[in-house]
Design an enzyme around this catalytic site. Structure first.
Site, PDB file in Angstrom:
ATOM      1  N   GLY B  96       0.842  -1.201   0.000  1.00  0.00           N
ATOM      2  CA  GLY B  96       0.000   0.000   0.000  1.00  0.00           C
ATOM      3  C   GLY B  96       0.871   1.243   0.000  1.00  0.00           C
ATOM      4  CB  SER B  97       2.177   3.345  -2.490  1.00  0.00           C
ATOM      5  OG  SER B  97       1.236   3.717  -3.485  1.00  0.00           O
ATOM      6  N   GLY B  98      -0.296   4.555  -0.041  1.00  0.00           N
ATOM      7  CA  GLY B  98      -0.923   5.809   0.371  1.00  0.00           C
ATOM      8  C   GLY B  98       0.074   6.568   1.236  1.00  0.00           C
ATOM      9  CB  ALA B  99      -0.264   9.558   3.365  1.00  0.00           C
ATOM     10  CG  HIS B 359      16.232  36.332  -2.403  1.00  0.00           C
ATOM     11  ND1 HIS B 359      16.203  35.271  -3.288  1.00  0.00           N
ATOM     12  CD2 HIS B 359      17.516  36.749  -2.327  1.00  0.00           C
ATOM     13  CE1 HIS B 359      17.439  35.071  -3.733  1.00  0.00           C
ATOM     14  NE2 HIS B 359      18.249  35.948  -3.163  1.00  0.00           N
TER      15      HIS B 359
END
Ligand SMILES: Cc1cc2nc3c(=O)[nH]c(=O)nc-3n(C[C@H](O)[C@H](O)[C@H](O)COP(=O)(O)OP(=O)(O)OC[C@H]3O[C@@H](n4cnc5c(N)ncnc54)[C@H](O)[C@@H]3O)c2cc1C
Lengths: 312, 380
Positions: B96-99, B359
């Site tokens: 499973g590659s959800g969060a 910046h």
């Protein structure tokens, strides 16, 4: 120190007026309201501290359009004869959207001129006689093919018309890419003859023929009908006396061509008979002014009436 | 650290004089006067009955268990065990590659494990913008994580110390061998045994159905957090809690718009996003303008030695609404709030373009990604 300050000094302090009934609305709500013509003052905001937000403008807009009779209702006949509803094709939707947008956002004006066609018709006959009977090299120029080239040459002479208006700048196009309106059973489409000013009549004719037949077969590629810098709509074949077309954005102008008809013409103190057509240029006034439009029409008329330039 | 945080919460509750009853809570109908009853039981003692006008359900969610991939707490972990490992696995397979799965894959790879990440969808992080998924995959593979997408996992086989994981990719089947497996295939709401049966409270795929003000079908009963609708995120749960209580107290509240809730994945590189992906925006019928700015063109990111990354903006071409923002790279989870504020405050590209960013910071790239959607970025 104080004494040396000129009396006017306080007035130079920037003073920003604070209207008492300031409308508090999000930038997005303001922009949507402006584009849909919704009056922010008439809306109650539901955002933090009564701020008007996107959903408020959208709600106001859908309420406003719901209270107007819809077009379908308005179009329904009142007689008892019955009616049926025909769902829109994608093309019909695109036509409706683009033309409404054009009429709603582009300030149109119209300039008409009568143009004599006899010289062009004579040249056409001469040129067509040169065509071999069949095969690759055969061609049959139509009046419309010649008018495409004439329009392109006129755009070269008056390049201000070959333009697109944008908020920041006028875009002037180098090539005269002529969109040619082609009627279909269920609408119309405008295939493009690109850089028509540089093509021979034969090339234009063959190209236009192929575009029209593929347009009717629904086989045009997007790049063949998207773009274009100027449009021509010819209703001559329907015997139309004159008409005005709707500008095809982002182009600046469209030429409406009516039927050529033999009619008496007064030249000097003589009356002679000539084949005359009325053409009407519809123009985006933001891009082109009246005098320029008239100049373009004169150039177009000169080319059509002295058509040798078409074969140069 | 987390002990410190939770004792902090306990202290806050005490300070606010909120009585806390430890135990298992369950709805138990209503009293004659219409007040709701909640039974609280602990350690088999007789339950305490509490009554209240309003009851908020917040029982959360737990790891989803798929047949064949059942966590055993030893070789096959759910996130619970993965959060507190007793030892470091050498070979780890994350399913499973959800969060959550992605975070564990990245974390254990950083700790030196050999990691394989297995996903059934065609790309990892399937809810993120496609370009972000692609860049994440590239970055992870560069770090040595093996990634299998479009991959079907069969029934796991265990030995005393190893797990064999059959994976089908198209017409090929391969068996991965690992010391540990993390099953991260989603969550399910804790809807069982809390007294929902026989009430008008509706449950849809293990989550309680609520309206935009967290109300359930039963008057006086509310549901928030993971138990209720997506996104399943802590900050959404906590925002709902505040909103729900304020609404009960009669204050004017504003429903949560899920497209204004940021999502962050704490992997390396970090990923953060809010709103519509480019594909979802198009699907919803928007004509979009997309801006992109790669972090390799940003001085600060270069100086930090983290030049891999992208900031992507998606605008509604018609109105200038910022429909979504998608970021991958250093510190992006700290920066996404800028776009969330823009989206919540309904700023258009014009205000964002006029905003002056400091910046040298990575956040300047957020400005550039706005300009890139319109007139073009200044520094790329
Ligand atoms: C590994 C992992 C990483 C995550 N990372 C993030 C992240 O980085 N950012 C983020 O925003 N979200 C993250 N989440 C999601 C986040 O944890 C949840 O969205 C959030 O905790 C939901 O809050 P909740 O209050 O609804 O539920 P929970 O936090 O689950 O709380 C529910 C509580 O109710 C208790 N309970 C359950 N039933 C009963 C009962 N009948 N009686 C009494 N008590 C009961 C439970 O024991 C639990 O303490 C992550 C989740 C996981 C699993």
């Amino acid at each position: 120190m104080t004494a040396s300050v000129p009396a006017s000094a306080p007035a130079t302090t920037p003073q920003v007026a604070r209207p008492t009934n300031r409308i508090v609305a999000s930038p997005l709500a303001r922009r949507i309201a402006a584009s849909k013509g919704v009056d922010l003052a008439s809306i109650k905001g539901t955002g933090p501290h009564g701020r008007i937000v996107k959903r408020d403008v959208e709600a106001a807009e859908s309420k406003a359009s719901a209270s107007l009779p819809s077009h379908a209702q308005a179009a329904a006949p009142v007689s008892g004869g019955g009616s049926r509803s025909v769902p829109h094709t994608t093309m019909r939707k695109v036509i409706a959207r683009r033309l409404s947008e054009s009429k709603a956002t582009i300030p149109h004006f119209y300039v008409s001129m009568d143009v004599e066609l006899d010289a062009l018709i004579a040249l056409r006959a001469q040129l067509n006689a040169l065509s071999s009977d069949e095969g690759q090299d055969s061609f049959k120029l139509s009046v419309n093919d010649m008018l495409i080239k004439a329009a392109a040459l006129a755009l070269k002479q008056v390049p201000e018309v070959n333009a697109s208006f944008t908020e920041d700048a006028m875009i002037l196009h180098d090539d005269a890419d002529i969109s040619v309106a082609v009627s279909l059973d269920d609408g119309l489409i405008t295939p493009i003859v690109r850089a028509a000013e540089r093509k021979s009549l034969k090339q234009i004719s063959q190209e236009a023929k192929s575009l029209v037949s593929r347009a009717r077969a629904g086989k045009l590629k997007p790049e063949e009908f998207q773009g274009g810098t100027f449009s021509i709509s010819n209703m001559g074949m329907f015997g139309v006396k004159e008409f005005a077309a709707i500008v095809n954005p982002p182009q600046a102008a469209i030429l409406a061509i009516a039927a050529g008809k033999r009619q008496p013409v007064v030249s000097g103190d003589e009356i002679r008979i000539a084949t005359v057509m009325t053409v009407t240029l519809s123009v985006d006034h933001r891009a082109v002014d009246g005098a320029t439009a008239a100049k373009w029409l004169s150039a177009f008329r000169s080319i059509v009436q002295s058509p040798l330039a078409l074969v140069l | 650290m987390s002990k410190q945080l939770s004792s902090g919460v306990a202290h806050l509750l005490k300070k606010a004089k909120v009585p806390v009853f430890n135990g298992y809570g369950k709805l138990d109908g209503t009293q004659a006067n219409g007040r709701r009853k909640v039974l609280v039981s602990q350690d088999g003692a007789a339950p305490t009955t509490l009554t209240a006008q309003h009851v908020i359900l917040a029982t959360g969610a737990r790891a989803r268990v798929l047949p064949g991939l059942e966590p055993d707490g030893k070789l096959i972990w759910s996130y619970k065990e993965a959060l507190v490992p007793e030892d470091m696995p050498k070979r780890l397979v994350v399913i499973g590659s959800g969060a959550i799965g992605t975070e564990f894959a990245s974390f254990y790879r950083n700790m030196g494990a050999d990691v394989t990440l297995v996903e059934v969808a065609q790309r990892i992080l399937p809810v993120e913008d496609e370009e972000i998924s692609q860049l994440a995959r590239k970055a992870f593979e560069k770090q040595g994580i093996r990634i299998l997408t479009g991959a079907q996992v069969g029934t796991l086989q265990k030995t005393a110390t190893e797990v064999h994981i059959p994976v089908t990719l198209g017409d090929k089947t391969e068996t991965l061998v690992a010391d540990r497996v993390i099953s991260a295939v989603g969550i399910v709401g804790n809807v069982e045994n809390i007294g929902l049966e026989g009430t008008k409270i509706q449950v849809d795929r293990t989550h309680v159905v609520t309206d935009s003000l967290c109300r359930t079908g039963e008057p006086g009963v509310y549901a928030i957090g993971d138990l209720a609708g997506a996104p399943w995120l802590a900050h959404k749960a906590s925002h709902e809690a505040v909103m729900c209580v304020e609404a009960i107290a009669g204050k004017t509240v504003h429903p949560i718009d899920p497209t204004k809730v940021p999502g962050c994945t704490y992997c390396r590189p970090q990923i953060a996003s809010v709103g519509y992906t480019e594909a979802k925006a198009k699907e919803a019928g928007y004509k979009v303008r997309v801006g992109r700015f790669p972090l390799i063109a940003n001085g600060k990111a270069l100086a930090m030695g983290e030049p891999d990354g992208l900031i992507k903006t998606v605008f509604d071409a018609q109105t200038g609404e910022l429909l979504g923002a998608h970021m991958i790279g250093a510190e992006v989870t700290e920066m996404i709030q800028g776009y969330v504020i823009a989206r919540t405050g309904e700023l258009t590209e014009a205000e964002l373009a006029e905003t002056i960013f400091p910046h040298p910071t990575i956040s300047e790239s957020m400005h550039e990604a706005v300009l890139a959607a319109y007139d073009g970025a200044l520094h790329f």
